[in-house]
Write an enzyme that holds these catalytic residues in place. Structure first.
Site, PDB file in Angstrom:
ATOM      1  N   HIS A   1       3.736   3.372  13.164  1.00  0.00           N
ATOM      2  CA  HIS A   1       2.845   4.537  13.194  1.00  0.00           C
ATOM      3  C   HIS A   1       3.419   5.667  14.048  1.00  0.00           C
ATOM      4  O   HIS A   1       2.680   6.384  14.717  1.00  0.00           O
ATOM      5  CB  HIS A   1       1.435   4.157  13.645  1.00  0.00           C
ATOM      6  CG  HIS A   1       0.634   3.486  12.578  1.00  0.00           C
ATOM      7  ND1 HIS A   1      -0.745   3.410  12.618  1.00  0.00           N
ATOM      8  CD2 HIS A   1       1.005   2.876  11.426  1.00  0.00           C
ATOM      9  CE1 HIS A   1      -1.175   2.775  11.542  1.00  0.00           C
ATOM     10  NE2 HIS A   1      -0.127   2.436  10.800  1.00  0.00           N
TER      11      HIS A   1
ATOM     12  N   ASP B   1       4.063  -5.929   3.788  1.00  0.00           N
ATOM     13  CA  ASP B   1       3.756  -4.898   4.779  1.00  0.00           C
ATOM     14  C   ASP B   1       4.663  -5.070   5.983  1.00  0.00           C
ATOM     15  O   ASP B   1       5.378  -6.071   6.109  1.00  0.00           O
ATOM     16  CB  ASP B   1       2.287  -4.992   5.206  1.00  0.00           C
ATOM     17  CG  ASP B   1       1.674  -3.647   5.568  1.00  0.00           C
ATOM     18  OD1 ASP B   1       2.427  -2.755   6.012  1.00  0.00           O
ATOM     19  OD2 ASP B   1       0.456  -3.479   5.415  1.00  0.00           O
TER      20      ASP B   1
ATOM     21  N   GLU C   1      -5.248   1.693   2.343  1.00  0.00           N
ATOM     22  CA  GLU C   1      -5.109   0.538   3.235  1.00  0.00           C
ATOM     23  C   GLU C   1      -5.308   0.933   4.682  1.00  0.00           C
ATOM     24  O   GLU C   1      -5.922   0.200   5.469  1.00  0.00           O
ATOM     25  CB  GLU C   1      -3.725  -0.099   3.047  1.00  0.00           C
ATOM     26  CG  GLU C   1      -3.537  -1.434   3.751  1.00  0.00           C
ATOM     27  CD  GLU C   1      -3.000  -1.321   5.180  1.00  0.00           C
ATOM     28  OE1 GLU C   1      -2.901  -2.350   5.862  1.00  0.00           O
ATOM     29  OE2 GLU C   1      -2.673  -0.190   5.620  1.00  0.00           O
ATOM     30  N   GLU C   2      -4.784   2.098   5.052  1.00  0.00           N
ATOM     31  CA  GLU C   2      -4.797   2.520   6.453  1.00  0.00           C
ATOM     32  C   GLU C   2      -6.207   2.831   6.966  1.00  0.00           C
ATOM     33  O   GLU C   2      -6.410   2.969   8.170  1.00  0.00           O
ATOM     34  CB  GLU C   2      -3.901   3.747   6.642  1.00  0.00           C
ATOM     35  CG  GLU C   2      -2.417   3.507   6.384  1.00  0.00           C
ATOM     36  CD  GLU C   2      -1.753   2.653   7.447  1.00  0.00           C
ATOM     37  OE1 GLU C   2      -2.443   2.188   8.381  1.00  0.00           O
ATOM     38  OE2 GLU C   2      -0.527   2.454   7.350  1.00  0.00           O
TER      39      GLU C   2
ATOM     40  N   HIS D   1       0.815  -1.215   0.000  1.00  0.00           N
ATOM     41  CA  HIS D   1       0.000   0.000   0.000  1.00  0.00           C
ATOM     42  C   HIS D   1       0.848   1.264   0.000  1.00  0.00           C
ATOM     43  O   HIS D   1       1.890   1.355   0.643  1.00  0.00           O
ATOM     44  CB  HIS D   1      -1.016  -0.018   1.145  1.00  0.00           C
ATOM     45  CG  HIS D   1      -0.484   0.141   2.536  1.00  0.00           C
ATOM     46  ND1 HIS D   1      -0.308   1.371   3.117  1.00  0.00           N
ATOM     47  CD2 HIS D   1      -0.141  -0.779   3.475  1.00  0.00           C
ATOM     48  CE1 HIS D   1       0.121   1.216   4.362  1.00  0.00           C
ATOM     49  NE2 HIS D   1       0.246  -0.080   4.601  1.00  0.00           N
TER      50      HIS D   1
END
Length: 332
Positions: A304, A218, A195-196, A63
């Site tokens: 993140h 990922d 995607e997030e 992504h």
């Protein structure tokens, strides 16, 4: 294979939050167009590149989007209130620098709280250094999105930067495309959007491609930092082969194919049982009548955040494993 630091540095420096992936899509398209047979952008914004082959139709997904903060209100003094786009942590965001697409920068801060541990997004604001609402509106509009702003750093062992989730997956896909020769299978590389915020791009891309097998690229977490939650995945322990997360129980045949290929080629690997999160494979495997799917994961510390960290050796192992899998004759 040498580690292409320049490519990864370029990938993480590009502003492209969920729903606004145009910049990163254009960069990736230019990087790969000379190495693929077909390339297109679908209606949702996924970039899909094909390397033709006579074997199984395989979809590889990474992504393009990154997490961000979307402006919901501007007060009379020019302070910006926001909501999250993807998995934003108030604690991680506090006192961080952010940047908008037009280059406007700001600092995320919070109203005074007796217990900072109870800080929530609703208590926070972005200060872009203006005097009033009118001046703020000359720089930022309701609905604009900003992203974390931080540099790219590396040493001989690791890289740490913002948005390695999932620009490092895009990196693995790009390096695989460039190094694949005479591929056995019919390959579709999908650089996916959104995607997030719910694996959205992978769902539509898989529906259009109708692959025989899906592989997502990922990041995953790590269990190797001080007093970390027990998790048998860490940096420098090899490519991670996913068993499960909250979006998928990986297909046994795909998982066995990954393990078998790693062992045949002396590629260091580790098994990943993740108790949270999900990847594009969660959407791919539920498409139409079902698609056998799995995940090649790269262990990352501080996911993140502004300083996500990955091992260079693990990244290169991921490229090597993916190339070997895509060149195999697959009988399911």
């Amino acid at each position: 294979m040498n580690f292409n630091s320049e490519l990864l540095k370029n990938l993480v420096s590009i502003y492209s939050p969920s729903g606004n992936e145009k910049n990163i899509r254009e960069f990736i398209s230019k990087e790969i167009r000379d190495y693929v047979d077909e390339i297109r952008t679908d209606a949702l914004g996924n970039l899909i590149a094909r390397k033709k082959g006579n074997g199984k139709k395989i979809m590889v997904a990474a992504h393009m989007d990154q997490i961000g903060l979307m402006i919901t209100d501007i007060d009379d003094n020019g302070f910006l209130r926001f909501t999250n786009i993807g998995g934003i942590s108030p604690i991680v965001s506090f006192s961080q620098k952010v940047v908008f697409e037009n280059g406007t920068t700001g600092i995320v801060f919070s109203e005074p709280l007796d217990d900072m541990g109870k800080m929530k997004i609703e208590n926070m604001y972005i200060d872009i250094g203006v005097c009033d609402k009118k001046e703020a509106e000359g720089n930022v509009k309701i609905g604009d999105i900003c992203v974390y702003e931080s540099g790219y750093f590396e040493n001989e062992n690791v890289v740490f930067s913002k948005c390695l989730d999932d620009r490092v997956g895009c990196f693995v896909a790009i390096e695989t495309i460039k190094n694949l020769e005479n591929n056995e299978n019919d390959l579709y590389f999908a650089f996916t959007v959104q995607e997030e915020v719910g694996l959205r791009g992978a769902r539509t891309a898989a529906y259009g491609i109708e692959p025989d097998m899906g592989i997502a690229l990922d990041v995953t977490g790590s269990g190797d930092t001080p007093k970390a939650k027990r998790f048998a995945v860490g940096l420098n322990k090899g490519v991670a082969i996913k068993v499960k997360d909250n979006s998928i129980l990986t297909h046994p045949k795909v998982r066995e194919l990954m393990i078998e290929t790693a062992e045949e080629n002396n590629i260091k690997y580790q098994m990943e049982v993740l108790e949270f999160g999900g990847t594009d494979s969660g959407a791919i495997h539920l498409t139409k009548e079902g698609i056998p799917s799995g995940v090649i994961s790269i262990s990352s510390r501080y996911v993140h955040s502004t300083v996500e960290m990955v091992s260079k050796k693990d990244v290169l192992s991921s490229v090597e494993l993916l190339i070997k899998i895509l060149n195999k004759e697959i009988d399911f």
